[in-house]
Structure formats: C-alpha cells, structure tokens
Motif scaffolding. Structure first.
Motif, PDB file in Angstrom:
ATOM      1  N   MET A   1      -2.714  16.133  55.275  1.00 30.92           N
ATOM      2  CA  MET A   1      -4.271  15.972  54.510  1.00 30.92           C
ATOM      3  C   MET A   1      -5.146  17.123  54.681  1.00 30.92           C
ATOM      4  O   MET A   1      -5.195  17.684  55.955  1.00 30.92           O
ATOM      5  CB  MET A   1      -5.117  14.749  55.148  1.00 30.92           C
ATOM      6  CG  MET A   1      -6.398  14.520  55.183  1.00 30.92           C
ATOM      7  SD  MET A   1      -7.152  14.663  53.354  1.00 30.92           S
ATOM      8  CE  MET A   1      -6.343  12.961  52.908  1.00 30.92           C
ATOM      9  N   SER A   2      -5.504  17.644  53.790  1.00 29.12           N
ATOM     10  CA  SER A   2      -6.570  18.875  53.661  1.00 29.12           C
ATOM     11  C   SER A   2      -7.787  18.141  53.210  1.00 29.12           C
ATOM     12  O   SER A   2      -7.723  17.968  52.051  1.00 29.12           O
ATOM     13  CB  SER A   2      -5.929  20.161  53.174  1.00 29.12           C
ATOM     14  OG  SER A   2      -7.164  21.092  53.075  1.00 29.12           O
ATOM     15  N   GLY A   3      -8.776  17.754  54.098  1.00 26.94           N
ATOM     16  CA  GLY A   3     -10.079  17.036  53.314  1.00 26.94           C
ATOM     17  C   GLY A   3     -10.909  18.064  52.949  1.00 26.94           C
ATOM     18  O   GLY A   3     -11.075  19.245  52.893  1.00 26.94           O
ATOM     19  N   THR A   4     -12.230  17.352  52.681  1.00 28.37           N
ATOM     20  CA  THR A   4     -13.378  18.047  51.843  1.00 28.37           C
ATOM     21  C   THR A   4     -13.967  18.716  52.872  1.00 28.37           C
ATOM     22  O   THR A   4     -15.083  19.602  52.421  1.00 28.37           O
ATOM     23  CB  THR A   4     -14.169  16.841  51.442  1.00 28.37           C
ATOM     24  OG1 THR A   4     -14.779  15.851  52.328  1.00 28.37           O
ATOM     25  CG2 THR A   4     -13.712  16.078  49.943  1.00 28.37           C
ATOM     26  N   SER A   5     -13.626  18.867  54.213  1.00 29.48           N
ATOM     27  CA  SER A   5     -14.275  19.717  54.891  1.00 29.48           C
ATOM     28  C   SER A   5     -13.647  21.310  54.887  1.00 29.48           C
ATOM     29  O   SER A   5     -14.457  22.048  55.331  1.00 29.48           O
ATOM     30  CB  SER A   5     -14.509  19.258  56.479  1.00 29.48           C
ATOM     31  OG  SER A   5     -15.130  18.154  56.701  1.00 29.48           O
TER      32      SER A   5
END
Length: 371
Positions: A7-11
């Motif tokens: 996962m590479s999230g919206t942060s």
C-alpha cells in the motif's frame, strides 16, 4: 495462503507492506511487515502528479510525466519487496500472491474514474510472483464509489478480535480518513469521513516539514473554532454513505490567515470532528472505536475523538493490531479474496449494485496463478 499486501496511501509517505496467512474469509494470521519511506524529491514528484492527473478523463490515460512515474513507482515497490523477502524467516517466505494497490493520483467517483499508478504485470515479472492489482475498477463498473475497500478485512479482524464489543467502528486515518462499521451480523458499512492527515501535512509543509510529528506543532496552537466550523459545515459531512473523496477535494482555504501552530491544531480538530460526524450516518451507535493509520500517532486527533465520543476510543495496538500495517494487510487479504472470486465490496461499503469481486491477475511468464 500467504499473501503480501502493498500500500502507498494518500499521505504519499512511502510503501507499506505486510504479510497475512489467510483463506480470505475468517482465518487471518498476521505476519511481518515493513515500511520504506519516500525521499523528499520523490514525494514532490507525486505531489506534482496530482495536478497532472486532473487532465485524465479515462482510467487508461497517462498524460505528461505519469507514464514514467508509474514505472518508477512499480520498480520502487519491486525493490522493496525483494529486500523484504530476502530477510524473512523461512515460515513467511512461501508467498503465494501479492496484492498491489499502487499510488492513487485521481479519484472521481461521480465520473466513474479512479487511477492508481502501478503496473501489476511489471511488478509480477520483477518479483516472480502472481500479483492482483487494480482492485477498485470492478466496483466502479458496478456503480460503486471504488472506495473504501478495506472493510471486508476490518470485519474479519473485528469479529475475530473483539466479537463481544460489536457493533464497532474501525477507523483508518491516512491522508483521507475512512471508517468500517462492523455489526454483530451482516455486511459492514463503510465510507470516507473526510480529510485525515492530508491537510495537516500540506499546512506544515509550508514550513519545510513533511508532517507534524507527534502533533508537536499543533501542541503550541489553539483550535480556531470559526475555521473548524467552516470545514465541518461543508455538504459532504451531511451526505450519507457510501461516499469517497479525492485527496484534493478539501483545501487549506478555510485555514488561511491562521498561524502555523493554530492551523495545525485546527486541522487536527477538523480531522477528528469529521470522523465523529460519521455516527450520524450509522444504523446504530458503536460500542467501540479502533483507530488505525498514521493519524493515530497525532495525540490531538485521538484526544479530540476521545473527548467527543461517548464510548471507548482506542488505538489499534490496544487490540493487538499494528496500526501502521493494517491497510497493507488488507490488500493481501483482498488479493486472496480476488483469487477465490469472493466479494471485495458490498452495497453498504461502496454503493455498488451488488456484492462484487475485482482485481486484475498477472503472473510471471512460465508460472501459473496461485491456487
């Protein structure tokens, strides 16, 4: 089977990875996890990509620098996986499938378009494992919002770890916050609640900080109630779920004019207030809130949640979870569900017409898909 979720999230702070041994249903054994931070220069590339992505009209388009960036994102994930697997105990090296989220650069549910940069086929060749990716698209094709997708995993965790405290809400506070309402019986309910860390990160970035570590900046400020009220008066919060957000749907406009510390403290209060307002759209009051994601490390967000909730608010670690790894674990869990043809989303989580599976399956040349 053992699945590795990425996962590479919206942060946009880096790559989270986590292993789960699961049947994609009730059985979940959580394994080792990792985090590889993005350097400042690459984060700047991702931020610029959000602007370029506004030109996208169909999921397949990659205008400007986006095609090259997609390849770079994929190769960074491949390198992270290789380093992680190399150091694993033998018990966890027998990975059957990788669940690959990629980096969201555009999410327009009203137009049926969501774009996560990441080439699953390239990742599969590089790591030598089957990869399930592009898991949001099928939900959108079935009339759903394409987000949030972690609710099936949240429900499995809640029913395993604290079945006597249901209904409960699991909150993930990333760049955008989302909740999963898990009833004692039946399908979960989920939706995005509003900005999580994204606005705070953007605010402190003006002073050269990547984020407000441990809420240290906000600790010196006070909540500007007029600005907080202006945010929470927006129509999104009175809209029932299912609903989802793009990272750019909320801006810093309402906080303009505040000092650095007051702005950081006010935006933390907005994040908490947005989550608390979610109760208005739930069928019954929860008995417990469990907080996951980077936002759980901001004492002001958690403190405001505890002050505003009438039931216990605890962080993930208090029920034996790793709040940094939960979302990556979910992507591994969802990959197994996809391989088995099980639903990833439900009408109550994304608004899809019926429970729907999803995901594109890629396998390295000469290998077969995970059984």
């Amino acid at each position: 089977m053992i699945a590795l979720g990425l996962m590479s999230g919206t942060s946009m702070d880096g790559i989270d990875g986590a292993l789960v041994d699961t049947d994609g249903e009730k059985a979940v054994e959580r394994g080792p996890s990792f985090f590889v931070p993005y350097d400042d220069a690459f984060r700047a590339k991702l931020t610029a990509a959000l602007e370029t992505a506004k030109r996208i009209r169909t999921r397949e388009e990659r205008p400007g620098e986006l095609a090259a960036l997609e390849r770079e994102i994929t190769l960074r994930h491949a390198d992270a996986v290789a380093q992680f697997l190399d150091g694993l105990p033998a018990r966890w090296r027998d990975v059957s499938v990788v669940g690959f989220h990629g980096q969201t650069v555009l999410h327009r549910p009203a137009e049926g378009v969501t774009v996560q940069l990441g080439e699953g086929a390239l990742l599969s060749e590089r790591v030598g494992l089957p990869v399930v990716w592009d898991m949001r698209a099928a939900d959108m094709e079935a009339g759903g919002q394409g987000a949030p997708l972690v609710s099936a995993y949240h429900a499995a965790l809640a029913r395993s770890l604290f079945p006597d405290r249901l209904p409960a809400v699991i909150v993930n506070i990333g760049g955008i916050s989302n909740i999963s309402f898990v009833p004692a019986k039946g399908e979960p309910i989920a939706f995005d609640t509003g900005p999580g860390n994204a606005l705070i990160d953007q605010w402190v970035a003006r002073s050269g900080l990547a984020y407000d570590a441990d809420g240290a900046v906000a600790a010196k400020g006070r909540v500007a109630e007029a600005a907080q009220d202006a945010y929470l008066a927006k129509p999104f919060f009175s809209q029932p779920g299912p609903k989802s957000l793009d990272r750019l749907d909320f801006t810093l406009a309402e906080a303009e004019g505040l000092g650095l510390e007051d702005g950081a403290r006010t935006l933390a209060a907005v994040s908490a207030g947005a989550i608390l307002r979610a109760v208005e759209h739930l069928p019954e009051a929860p008995k417990l809130w469990v907080i996951c994601g980077g936002g759980r490390k901001n004492p002001h967000i958690v403190g405001d949640l505890r002050a505003g909730a009438s039931v216990p608010v605890i962080v993930a670690e208090e029920v034996g979870l790793d709040g940094d790894a939960t979302e990556a674990e979910a992507w591994g869990y969802l990959a197994v569900r996809s391989l088995r043809g099980l639903p990833l989303t439900y009408p109550g989580t994304t608004g899809c017409r019926e429970a729907v599976t999803g995901g594109v399956h890629s396998v390295p040349k000469g290998k077969s898909e995970a059984a």
